[in-house]
Design a protein around this motif. Structure first.
Motif, PDB file in Angstrom:
ATOM      1  N   CYS A  99       0.864  -1.182   0.000  1.00  0.00           N
ATOM      2  CA  CYS A  99       0.000   0.000   0.000  1.00  0.00           C
ATOM      3  C   CYS A  99       0.900   1.230   0.000  1.00  0.00           C
ATOM      4  N   ILE A 100       0.781   2.024  -1.037  1.00  0.00           N
ATOM      5  CA  ILE A 100       1.662   3.186  -1.181  1.00  0.00           C
ATOM      6  C   ILE A 100       0.844   4.457  -0.991  1.00  0.00           C
ATOM      7  N   ARG A 101       1.244   5.260  -0.022  1.00  0.00           N
ATOM      8  CA  ARG A 101       0.470   6.467   0.295  1.00  0.00           C
ATOM      9  C   ARG A 101       1.370   7.699   0.359  1.00  0.00           C
ATOM     10  N   PRO A 102       1.412   8.452  -0.715  1.00  0.00           N
ATOM     11  CA  PRO A 102       2.204   9.687  -0.681  1.00  0.00           C
ATOM     12  C   PRO A 102       1.510  10.721   0.213  1.00  0.00           C
ATOM     13  N   THR A 147       6.161  18.832   4.635  1.00  0.00           N
ATOM     14  CA  THR A 147       5.974  17.377   4.529  1.00  0.00           C
ATOM     15  C   THR A 147       5.909  16.904   3.077  1.00  0.00           C
ATOM     16  N   ASP A 148       6.721  15.936   2.763  1.00  0.00           N
ATOM     17  CA  ASP A 148       6.665  15.294   1.448  1.00  0.00           C
ATOM     18  C   ASP A 148       7.211  13.879   1.623  1.00  0.00           C
ATOM     19  N   ILE A 149       6.372  13.023   2.216  1.00  0.00           N
ATOM     20  CA  ILE A 149       6.826  11.658   2.498  1.00  0.00           C
ATOM     21  C   ILE A 149       5.959  10.658   1.730  1.00  0.00           C
ATOM     22  N   VAL A 150       6.474   9.449   1.609  1.00  0.00           N
ATOM     23  CA  VAL A 150       5.698   8.379   0.983  1.00  0.00           C
ATOM     24  C   VAL A 150       5.699   7.196   1.944  1.00  0.00           C
ATOM     25  N   ILE A 151       4.513   6.775   2.331  1.00  0.00           N
ATOM     26  CA  ILE A 151       4.409   5.650   3.253  1.00  0.00           C
ATOM     27  C   ILE A 151       4.162   4.382   2.447  1.00  0.00           C
ATOM     28  N   VAL A 152       4.989   3.376   2.693  1.00  0.00           N
ATOM     29  CA  VAL A 152       4.827   2.089   2.016  1.00  0.00           C
ATOM     30  C   VAL A 152       4.489   1.057   3.091  1.00  0.00           C
ATOM     31  N   ARG A 153       3.232   0.621   3.071  1.00  0.00           N
ATOM     32  CA  ARG A 153       2.706  -0.255   4.126  1.00  0.00           C
ATOM     33  C   ARG A 153       2.534  -1.679   3.612  1.00  0.00           C
ATOM     34  N   VAL A 176       9.000   2.675   5.073  1.00  0.00           N
ATOM     35  CA  VAL A 176       8.403   1.356   4.858  1.00  0.00           C
ATOM     36  C   VAL A 176       8.091   0.726   6.217  1.00  0.00           C
ATOM     37  N   LEU A 177       6.873   0.179   6.326  1.00  0.00           N
ATOM     38  CA  LEU A 177       6.442  -0.327   7.634  1.00  0.00           C
ATOM     39  C   LEU A 177       5.629  -1.615   7.502  1.00  0.00           C
ATOM     40  N   PRO A 178       5.693  -2.464   8.541  1.00  0.00           N
ATOM     41  CA  PRO A 178       4.760  -3.587   8.606  1.00  0.00           C
ATOM     42  C   PRO A 178       3.324  -3.063   8.701  1.00  0.00           C
ATOM     43  N   ASN A 179       2.359  -3.952   8.528  1.00  0.00           N
ATOM     44  CA  ASN A 179       0.957  -3.601   8.327  1.00  0.00           C
ATOM     45  C   ASN A 179       0.354  -2.651   9.378  1.00  0.00           C
ATOM     46  N   LEU A 180       0.412  -3.018  10.636  1.00  0.00           N
ATOM     47  CA  LEU A 180      -0.269  -2.218  11.669  1.00  0.00           C
ATOM     48  C   LEU A 180       0.344  -0.831  11.814  1.00  0.00           C
ATOM     49  N   TYR A 181       1.668  -0.747  11.916  1.00  0.00           N
ATOM     50  CA  TYR A 181       2.298   0.579  12.030  1.00  0.00           C
ATOM     51  C   TYR A 181       1.999   1.400  10.780  1.00  0.00           C
ATOM     52  N   GLY A 182       1.983   0.718   9.630  1.00  0.00           N
ATOM     53  CA  GLY A 182       1.724   1.412   8.368  1.00  0.00           C
ATOM     54  C   GLY A 182       0.329   2.013   8.343  1.00  0.00           C
ATOM     55  N   ASP A 183      -0.626   1.288   8.889  1.00  0.00           N
ATOM     56  CA  ASP A 183      -2.000   1.772   8.944  1.00  0.00           C
ATOM     57  C   ASP A 183      -2.067   3.047   9.780  1.00  0.00           C
ATOM     58  N   ILE A 184      -1.451   2.997  10.940  1.00  0.00           N
ATOM     59  CA  ILE A 184      -1.524   4.138  11.859  1.00  0.00           C
ATOM     60  C   ILE A 184      -0.749   5.339  11.300  1.00  0.00           C
ATOM     61  N   VAL A 185       0.456   5.073  10.813  1.00  0.00           N
ATOM     62  CA  VAL A 185       1.282   6.187  10.315  1.00  0.00           C
ATOM     63  C   VAL A 185       0.665   6.800   9.040  1.00  0.00           C
ATOM     64  N   SER A 186      -0.126   6.014   8.291  1.00  0.00           N
ATOM     65  CA  SER A 186      -0.814   6.576   7.116  1.00  0.00           C
ATOM     66  C   SER A 186      -1.779   7.672   7.533  1.00  0.00           C
ATOM     67  N   ASP A 187      -2.521   7.434   8.602  1.00  0.00           N
ATOM     68  CA  ASP A 187      -3.450   8.467   9.065  1.00  0.00           C
ATOM     69  C   ASP A 187      -2.691   9.652   9.653  1.00  0.00           C
ATOM     70  N   LEU A 188      -1.593   9.350  10.317  1.00  0.00           N
ATOM     71  CA  LEU A 188      -0.747  10.432  10.829  1.00  0.00           C
ATOM     72  C   LEU A 188      -0.285  11.298   9.644  1.00  0.00           C
ATOM     73  N   GLY A 189       0.129  10.633   8.592  1.00  0.00           N
ATOM     74  CA  GLY A 189       0.592  11.342   7.386  1.00  0.00           C
ATOM     75  C   GLY A 189      -0.521  12.194   6.793  1.00  0.00           C
TER      76      GLY A 189
END
Ligand code: NAD
Length: 359
Positions: free
Chosen positions: A94-97, A111-117, A240-253
């Motif tokens: 899951c890629i979330r810029p 802020t200009d990050i890309v979260i890869v979950r 890049v994050l495992p599933n749960l951290y990625g979910d949370i950090v996506s909303d933070l982003g």
């Protein structure tokens, strides 16, 4: 080149957002052949199935889809279509810029990050043992035999993280970095505590990083990362994050860049790729031509890049950025106050983006 794309309007505000996005995508000049199919609450009511086979078959065939949000009923009713999609198509990344566009009210304009979950493993694997169930008792007994005591009144969720799953998600993060001119990948984890799951993720990430010496690599413990993201987000690039951290950090982003109405996403897998906003169906605004289509439009920009249409993607993103920066023809959530009478509707916002592209 004409691209065949599966088009899923979704439900709630989904159809309005999807239509606005489709019009803007077409206005880039790229040619599309839309294979439109339903998913969500409306088709569930009509046909008793929220995710008809014809919808899945279409994505399997076209290998690319764009989807409006779909409602998942709480408690009873049908299972999440997004979870089904991820499983059926092995959409593992899951890629979330998260980029703060000029003109958006945020305390973090840099802020200009890309979260890869990672999308398939971890505590989201759905391996759960209900308190009081027979299986729970069997598991606790097996664990007791291994020297681990778990209280009788505990519910248990299992967190599997594999080398295979970690390797492919970190590889996806590096590939994204390379293809999009990014300089650094940060792996987030809690390997100091969960040595065998997060520890394996980190160990694997380090090995993958060795295959990409031209991209900088670092790691952060997840709690420290959260702290740093809300103080110095500009120091981060691809995360890049495992599933749960990625979910949370996506909303933070999404919070860092000014809200859910702006947070785009792509789910990429071995079989297909599905592009959709981070937010849900916002059902209370259904049919009101009110909510912000930017998140789905920016998901459309990601889709254009995936299809190899980089020029059209740049053009569409620049037009969206210009409309936001001007701040006139934007939806209520991008105005200084939510009751601003100058806010425009979903469809008029799309008109403004199209006008900007043609200017
Ligand atoms: P939501 O994201 O739909 O909405 C929460 C609030 O965020 C809205 O009330 C609205 O104030 C704001 N918001 C969301 N999107 C916006 C937009 N485009 N423009 C302006 N404001 C926006 O979250 P929810 O209410 O928790 O979920 C509603 C339904 O959506 C649930 O059934 C949930 O399961 C589902 N959902 C679907 C997806 C998906 O299809 N990918 C993702 C998340 C949630």
């Amino acid at each position: 080149m004409r691209h065949e794309v599966t088009f899923i309007p979704g439900d709630g505000t989904g159809p309005e957002l999807a239509e606005a996005t489709r019009r803007v995508l077409e206005a880039t000049g790229v040619e599309f052949e839309w294979d439109e199919h339903p998913a969500g609450e409306d088709v569930y009511e009509a046909e008793g199935n929220p995710f008809p086979d014809r919808t899945l078959d279409s994505i399997k065939r076209t290998k690319v889809g764009i989807k409006g949000p779909t409602t998942t009923p709480v408690g009873s009713g049908f299972r999440s279509i997004n979870v089904q999609l991820r499983k059926e198509l092995d959409l593992y990344a899951c890629i979330r810029p998260c980029k703060a566009y000029k003109g958006v009210r945020t305390r973090f304009p840099e802020t200009d990050i890309v979260i890869v979950r990672e999308n398939t493993e971890d505590l989201y694997a759905g391996i759960e043992f209900e308190r009081g169930s027979d299986d729970n008792a069997k598991l606790r007994e097996a664990l007791a035999g291994l020297g681990h005591t778990i209280r009788e009144d505990a519910g248990i969720s299992i967190k599997p993280i594999s080398e295979f799953g970690s390797d492919r998600i970190v590889e996806a993060a590096f590939r994204y970095a390379e293809e999009n001119g990014r300089k650094k990948v940060t792996a987030a984890h809690k390997a100091n505590i969960m040595k065998f799951s997060d520890g394996l993720f980190l160990e694997t990430a380090r090995k993958v990083a060795e295959r990409h010496p031209e991209i900088e690599f670092e790691d952060r413990i997840i709690d420290n990362l959260c702290n740093q993201l809300v103080s110095r987000p500009e120091e981060y690039d691809v995360i890049v994050l495992p599933n749960l951290y990625g979910d949370i950090v996506s909303d933070l982003g999404a919070g860092l860049i000014g809200g859910l109405g702006l947070a785009s996403g792509a789910n990429i897998g071995t079989e297909a790729a599905m592009f959709e906003a981070t937010h849900g169906s916002a059902p209370k605004y259904k049919g009101l031509n009110k909510v912000n289509p930017t998140a789905l439009m920016l998901s459309g920009v990601l889709m254009l890049r995936h299809l190899g249409e980089a020029d059209a993607a740049d053009k569409m993103e620049a037009a969206i950025a210009a409309v936001i920066e001007k701040g006139e023809k934007v939806t209520y959530d991008l105005k200084p106050t939510r009751d601003d009478p100058t806010a425009v509707g979903t469809s008029q916002y799309a008109d403004a983006v199209i006008e900007e592209m043609n200017a």
